[in-house]
Design an enzyme around this catalytic site. Structure first.
Site, mmCIF file in Angstrom:
data_model
loop_
_atom_site.group_PDB
_atom_site.id
_atom_site.type_symbol
_atom_site.label_atom_id
_atom_site.label_comp_id
_atom_site.label_asym_id
_atom_site.label_seq_id
_atom_site.Cartn_x
_atom_site.Cartn_y
_atom_site.Cartn_z
ATOM 1 N N SER A 13 8.528 -6.458 -8.534
ATOM 2 C CA SER A 13 8.339 -6.374 -9.985
ATOM 3 C C SER A 13 7.784 -5.038 -10.449
ATOM 4 O O SER A 13 7.788 -4.748 -11.650
ATOM 5 C CB SER A 13 7.416 -7.506 -10.462
ATOM 6 O OG SER A 13 6.145 -7.397 -9.845
ATOM 7 N N GLY A 15 6.411 -0.686 -9.028
ATOM 8 C CA GLY A 15 6.189 0.304 -7.977
ATOM 9 C C GLY A 15 7.370 0.501 -7.040
ATOM 10 O O GLY A 15 8.534 0.558 -7.457
ATOM 11 N N SER A 131 4.718 0.192 5.644
ATOM 12 C CA SER A 131 3.392 0.499 6.166
ATOM 13 C C SER A 131 2.802 1.627 5.332
ATOM 14 O O SER A 131 2.884 1.622 4.107
ATOM 15 C CB SER A 131 3.483 0.860 7.648
ATOM 16 O OG SER A 131 2.225 1.170 8.192
ATOM 17 N N TYR A 145 -7.935 -1.815 4.371
ATOM 18 C CA TYR A 145 -6.511 -1.568 4.090
ATOM 19 C C TYR A 145 -5.853 -0.865 5.287
ATOM 20 O O TYR A 145 -4.775 -1.270 5.745
ATOM 21 C CB TYR A 145 -6.365 -0.714 2.839
ATOM 22 C CG TYR A 145 -4.945 -0.326 2.513
ATOM 23 C CD1 TYR A 145 -4.073 -1.232 1.920
ATOM 24 C CD2 TYR A 145 -4.460 0.949 2.812
ATOM 25 C CE1 TYR A 145 -2.765 -0.885 1.620
ATOM 26 C CE2 TYR A 145 -3.153 1.308 2.517
ATOM 27 C CZ TYR A 145 -2.316 0.395 1.927
ATOM 28 O OH TYR A 145 -1.013 0.751 1.640
ATOM 29 N N SER A 148 -5.292 -3.209 8.107
ATOM 30 C CA SER A 148 -4.151 -4.111 7.900
ATOM 31 C C SER A 148 -2.837 -3.410 8.207
ATOM 32 O O SER A 148 -1.905 -4.021 8.764
ATOM 33 C CB SER A 148 -4.152 -4.655 6.467
ATOM 34 O OG SER A 148 -3.746 -3.679 5.513
ATOM 35 N N LYS A 149 -2.742 -2.120 7.879
ATOM 36 C CA LYS A 149 -1.514 -1.383 8.161
ATOM 37 C C LYS A 149 -1.401 -1.059 9.658
ATOM 38 O O LYS A 149 -0.295 -1.053 10.213
ATOM 39 C CB LYS A 149 -1.461 -0.104 7.322
ATOM 40 C CG LYS A 149 -1.322 -0.366 5.820
ATOM 41 C CD LYS A 149 -0.074 -1.179 5.488
ATOM 42 C CE LYS A 149 0.135 -1.341 3.992
ATOM 43 N NZ LYS A 149 1.356 -2.139 3.675
ATOM 44 N N ASN A 179 2.537 7.497 -6.345
ATOM 45 C CA ASN A 179 2.031 7.304 -7.702
ATOM 46 C C ASN A 179 2.438 5.926 -8.219
ATOM 47 O O ASN A 179 3.411 5.775 -8.963
ATOM 48 C CB ASN A 179 2.564 8.405 -8.622
ATOM 49 C CG ASN A 179 1.714 8.555 -9.867
ATOM 50 O OD1 ASN A 179 1.088 7.612 -10.306
ATOM 51 N ND2 ASN A 179 1.684 9.756 -10.417
ATOM 52 N N THR A 180 1.689 4.909 -7.788
ATOM 53 C CA THR A 180 1.963 3.532 -8.192
ATOM 54 C C THR A 180 0.677 2.869 -8.666
ATOM 55 O O THR A 180 -0.424 3.351 -8.420
ATOM 56 C CB THR A 180 2.524 2.699 -7.014
ATOM 57 O OG1 THR A 180 1.497 2.561 -6.021
ATOM 58 C CG2 THR A 180 3.750 3.343 -6.406
#
Length: 273
Positions: A13, A15, A131, A145, A148-149, A179-180
């Site tokens: 939806s 990015g 990733s 974060y 998790s990756k 840029n999201t």
């Protein structure tokens, strides 16, 4: 004329997910976009949206069943849905960390488990796990974060060994900052920063500056299309900076990498190494 490939994109939806779904639909792919609330997703020409919460087993199963009932197969799964978290590891509550892992690691796992039976039966398929360069590099105040990756990368490499005999492969897509909204609006740990306040603020400022000048999601979408249409390679850094970081991680002395990272994330030179 070759048959349309059927592609599933989670987190479609906005990015990277939205940009990828749009580009693939424009180039002849049959695209199904997954969103937590498909009714609120902005329409994309050529993309069929369905509701999927990757943290919910039943939601994933219903979504994949719907795609298979509509298209008969799934050729490409793009595990893009993800969340971020900023804050010191010491201050991170276990439920906060668990939420990140539930989306970024167990979410892809749920999707993979749901689509693999049909891919194995067809003896054809590609799973693209989105990733990050933080999947192979550390990042201060983004430790959960990054963890998790790192976990997603280990899962992906192991999975690729297990399923390649069925002609199904796994790709790790490794963008740098993009840029999201995910990067700009990352959640923060709830506990007061305390002794970490000054450094966290400096790091966030450094990261925000990088995001503002970072590539748009379109760059990642174009890479995803290239991955689908090009010869197989497991690790796929996105863009020149990500490719450079990947090479530096492998070939540059550890001390130099460490100093470079600390500079990038706003650590002052007079702080201890």
């Amino acid at each position: 004329m070759p048959e349309q490939k059927v592609v599933v994109v989670t987190g479609a939806s906005s990015g990277i997910g939205a940009a990828s779904a749009r580009l693939l639909a424009q180039n002849g792919y049959q695209v199904f976009g997954g969103a937590r609330d498909s009714r609120r997703a902005n329409p994309i020409p050529g993309v069929k949206f369905g509701t999927v919460d990757v943290t919910d087993e039943q939601s994933v199963a219903k979504f994949v069943e719907w795609v298979l009932s509509e298209a008969g197969r799934i050729d490409v799964l793009i595990n893009n849905a993800g969340v971020s978290l900023l804050g010191p590891i010491e201050n991170t509550a276990i439920p906060e960390a668990a939420l990140v892992f539930d989306t970024n690691v167990f979410g892809p796992l749920r999707m993979i488990r749901a689509v693999l039976p049909s891919m194995r039966a067809a003896r054809s398929g590609l799973i693209i796990n989105v990733s990050s360069v933080l999947g192979f590099l550390p990042a201060p105040f983004m430790g959960i974060y990054a963890s998790s990756k790192h976990a997603l990368e280990g899962l992906s490499e192991s999975l690729d060994h297990e399923i390649r005999e069925f002609n199904v492969r796994v790709v790790l897509l490794e963008p740098t900052f993009t840029n999201t909204k995910l990067d700009l609006n990352a959640a923060h740990t709830e506990a007061p920063l305390g002794v970490y306040t000054a450094q966290v603020e400096a790091t966030i400022e450094a990261v925000q500056d990088q995001i503002k000048s970072a590539p748009s999601p379109q760059i990642v979408a174009e890479k995803i299309r290239a991955v689908i249409e090009s010869p197989y390679r497991l690790r796929q850094p996105v863009g020149g900076q990500a490719t450079l970081l990947s090479r530096l991680r492998r070939f540059m002395p550890a001390g130099a990498v460490d100093r470079s990272l600390r500079k990038t994330f706003g650590f002052s030179k007079n702080r201890s190494s």
